[in-house]
Design an enzyme around this catalytic site. Sequence first.
Site, PDB file in Angstrom:
ATOM      1  N   HIS A  76       2.333 -24.603  22.329  1.00 38.51           N
ATOM      2  CA  HIS A  76       1.543 -25.487  23.126  1.00 38.51           C
ATOM      3  C   HIS A  76       1.809 -26.871  22.357  1.00 38.51           C
ATOM      4  O   HIS A  76       1.796 -27.785  23.246  1.00 38.51           O
ATOM      5  CB  HIS A  76      -0.079 -25.147  22.333  1.00 38.51           C
ATOM      6  CG  HIS A  76      -0.957 -26.048  23.006  1.00 38.51           C
ATOM      7  ND1 HIS A  76      -1.343 -26.150  24.474  1.00 38.51           N
ATOM      8  CD2 HIS A  76      -1.733 -26.924  22.117  1.00 38.51           C
ATOM      9  CE1 HIS A  76      -2.238 -27.007  24.130  1.00 38.51           C
ATOM     10  NE2 HIS A  76      -2.650 -27.772  23.080  1.00 38.51           N
ATOM     11  N   GLN A  78       4.877 -27.979  21.618  1.00 37.98           N
ATOM     12  CA  GLN A  78       6.114 -28.393  22.412  1.00 37.98           C
ATOM     13  C   GLN A  78       5.897 -28.783  23.700  1.00 37.98           C
ATOM     14  O   GLN A  78       6.211 -29.965  24.103  1.00 37.98           O
ATOM     15  CB  GLN A  78       7.247 -27.281  22.199  1.00 37.98           C
ATOM     16  CG  GLN A  78       7.666 -27.084  20.989  1.00 37.98           C
ATOM     17  CD  GLN A  78       8.194 -28.338  20.090  1.00 37.98           C
ATOM     18  OE1 GLN A  78       9.140 -28.664  20.764  1.00 37.98           O
ATOM     19  NE2 GLN A  78       7.642 -28.569  19.007  1.00 37.98           N
ATOM     20  N   HIS A  80       2.770 -30.153  24.826  1.00 39.53           N
ATOM     21  CA  HIS A  80       2.379 -31.529  24.707  1.00 39.53           C
ATOM     22  C   HIS A  80       3.256 -32.453  24.505  1.00 39.53           C
ATOM     23  O   HIS A  80       3.212 -33.413  25.295  1.00 39.53           O
ATOM     24  CB  HIS A  80       1.228 -31.260  23.717  1.00 39.53           C
ATOM     25  CG  HIS A  80      -0.162 -31.130  23.769  1.00 39.53           C
ATOM     26  ND1 HIS A  80      -0.965 -32.178  24.669  1.00 39.53           N
ATOM     27  CD2 HIS A  80      -1.124 -30.317  23.494  1.00 39.53           C
ATOM     28  CE1 HIS A  80      -2.378 -31.719  24.775  1.00 39.53           C
ATOM     29  NE2 HIS A  80      -2.285 -30.607  24.215  1.00 39.53           N
TER      30      HIS A  80
END
Length: 104
Positions: A76, A78, A80
């Site tokens: 998550h 990475q 973002h």
Amino acid sequence: MDEYQEIIMEIITNSGVAKSKAMEAIRLAQNGQAEQAESCLQEGKDELVKAHKAQTRLIQSEASGTAYEITLLMIHAQDHLMSAITIRDLAEHVVELYNRLNRQ
């Protein structure tokens, strides 16, 4: 919360702020507020630098032999970061286009 999770949360938080700043810059440019838009883009860029530095700490740690479990939270984070970078890059172009239109 351990150090690994703290770094992940840093990446998520800084990336989220960067993404928000890019979107705000577009809105400002759309309203003819070029200087404020540029300021938002810079603030977003600063947040991305922080997120990237956190990511680099993890990479350096892993390169030194510390293995981390790949968690959904890390994926998550990475995601973002990558989407924030993409949105920032696109926002720079959109802001420039609005600035050109507003100067005419």
